[in-house]
Design an enzyme around this catalytic site. Structure first.
Site, PDB file in Angstrom:
ATOM      1  CE1 TYR A 188      11.912   3.698 -15.123  1.00 60.18           C
ATOM      2  CE2 TYR A 188      11.031   5.789 -15.886  1.00 60.18           C
ATOM      3  CZ  TYR A 188      12.110   4.995 -15.540  1.00 60.18           C
ATOM      4  OH  TYR A 188      13.394   5.496 -15.629  1.00 60.18           O
ATOM      5  N   GLY A 331      13.298  20.877 -20.334  1.00 60.25           N
ATOM      6  CA  GLY A 331      13.944  20.128 -19.265  1.00 60.25           C
ATOM      7  C   GLY A 331      15.298  20.681 -18.879  1.00 60.25           C
TER       8      GLY A 331
END
Length: 379
Positions: A188, A331
């Site tokens: 990103y 996660g």
């Protein structure tokens, strides 16, 4: 108690974390529409998981151009701030600590997600050909698409983006977050500036490694001035090799990843930030981080070090006991097990993951996972 080292309290600046188990940023695409606003359902989801030592919110875009996936939440207007306040109040009521992950996807977007259908912004006009954006095709449904060709940011626009990160940090404080994490991973925007694959500028933001790290440095400085450096974290995703070309976008494989990321970590050390988060590759046959890199990370950075990847409780405990990590994130186990720390402590079995409920939707696969009950294991 199982894996005692994971349950030793630790400090993060002035904040005491009750254990070393972290819920990392997990995109779930359930923000309220229109407006990409955090909802009461999201508040319930995060509150259920407040037994983590630290929760880091799902990636939250700092401005409309920062969005690359439909239904992800923002934090750039008052409605969004108010929505997140509902979440942080719920987490704090349950005794939790929560940081906001502040996110700008840069080139990993599509004109359908951009204001006025414009091109996404990036360090250089180079397409993210290994990535996918996600656009809404009808209310509640969408599809993965190839990101649009981005346009190059001007120096003036880059300076304005630094201030947008600072404003997002102010908004996070207004929303009740305990701190902020800069998303500098996964291909990103901040990662794009660092990487020669996405940054071919010839001005002060490109070329040499020092120049490619300039945007990171300025963002960290600006956000630290708002919230205090000890309430700032940064996430990287260094890759040292790739056996799966379709996954290269998760992080860029640099010519010298060791040098690139150690220099980036020196920037963080100079700023005195609270923690460094390293997202390891988490797909089948993914390359491991070299031991020499882990050791130099520890030698370079004096704050808290957090690793995330395909960690079991056993591997996590060993890493903490080695002194190479202070915190470990889980996660998908946290998606499926709201009471994950208790399950780890007691050696209880884990719920299976409902993969179909990961992205978008409502309660199913989000807040309907059960806490452990011995009665449910009978028979």
């Amino acid at each position: 108690m199982q894996h005692r080292s994971l349950f030793e309290p630790t400090s993060l600046g002035a904040i005491t974390l009750k254990n070393r188990i972290v819920m990392p940023p997990l995109t779930r695409q359930r923000s309220g529409q229109p407006g990409d606003v955090a909802t009461p359902l999201m508040a319930s989801y995060y509150q259920q998981r407040a037994s983590a030592g630290l929760i880091i919110s799902e990636g939250t875009q700092i401005e409309p151009r920062g969005q690359g996936y439909a239904w992800t939440p923002g934090i750039y207007n008052q409605r969004q701030i108010d929505g997140w306040r509902t979440v942080t109040d719920a987490v704090h009521a349950a005794g939790g600590v929560i940081f906001a992950q502040l996110w700008h996807v840069g080139r990993v977007s599509h004109h359908a997600l951009q204001p006025d259908q414009a091109a996404p912004v990036a360090p250089s006009p180079i397409a993210a050909d290994k990535a996918k954006a996600f656009i809404e095709t009808a209310p509640g449904s969408g599809t993965l698409v190839q990101p649009s060709m981005p346009r190059q940011l001007s120096v003036e626009e880059i300076k304005a983006l630094v201030e947008l990160y600072a404003q997002a940090a102010r908004n996070a404080l207004s929303a009740g977050f305990d701190g902020v994490e800069i998303h500098a991973a996964n291909g990103y925007l901040v990662n794009q500036f660092i990487s020669t694959h996405a940054n071919q500028r010839t001005d002060e933001y490109g070329g040499s490694l020092a120049n490619r790290l300039r945007f990171l440095r300025e963002v960290v400085q600006a956000m630290s001035a708002v919230v205090g450096p000890q309430r700032v974290g940064v996430r990287f995703s260094p890759l040292f090799s790739s056996t799966d070309e379709d996954r290269v976008y998760i992080g860029f494989v640099e010519e010298d990843p060791h040098q690139t990321y150690i220099e980036a970590i020196r920037v963080l050390e100079e700023q005195g930030i609270g923690y460094l988060s390293i997202a390891e590759a988490d797909w089948a046959n993914a390359p491991d981080l070299p031991e020499a890199f882990r050791r130099e990370v520890r030698d370079t950075f004096s704050g808290r070090i957090l690793y995330a990847g395909l960690y079991t409780a056993e591997r996590a405990a060993r890493l903490v006991e080695s002194g190479l990590a202070d915190l470990v994130a889980f996660g998908r186990p946290f998606v499926a097990n709201p009471d994950l720390p208790q399950r780890i402590a007691q050696g209880w079995p884990l719920n299976p993951l409902n993969a179909e409920g990961l992205y978008g939707g409502g309660v199913q696969g989000f807040t309907d996972y059960p806490r452990y009950s011995p009665a449910s294991q009978v028979g």
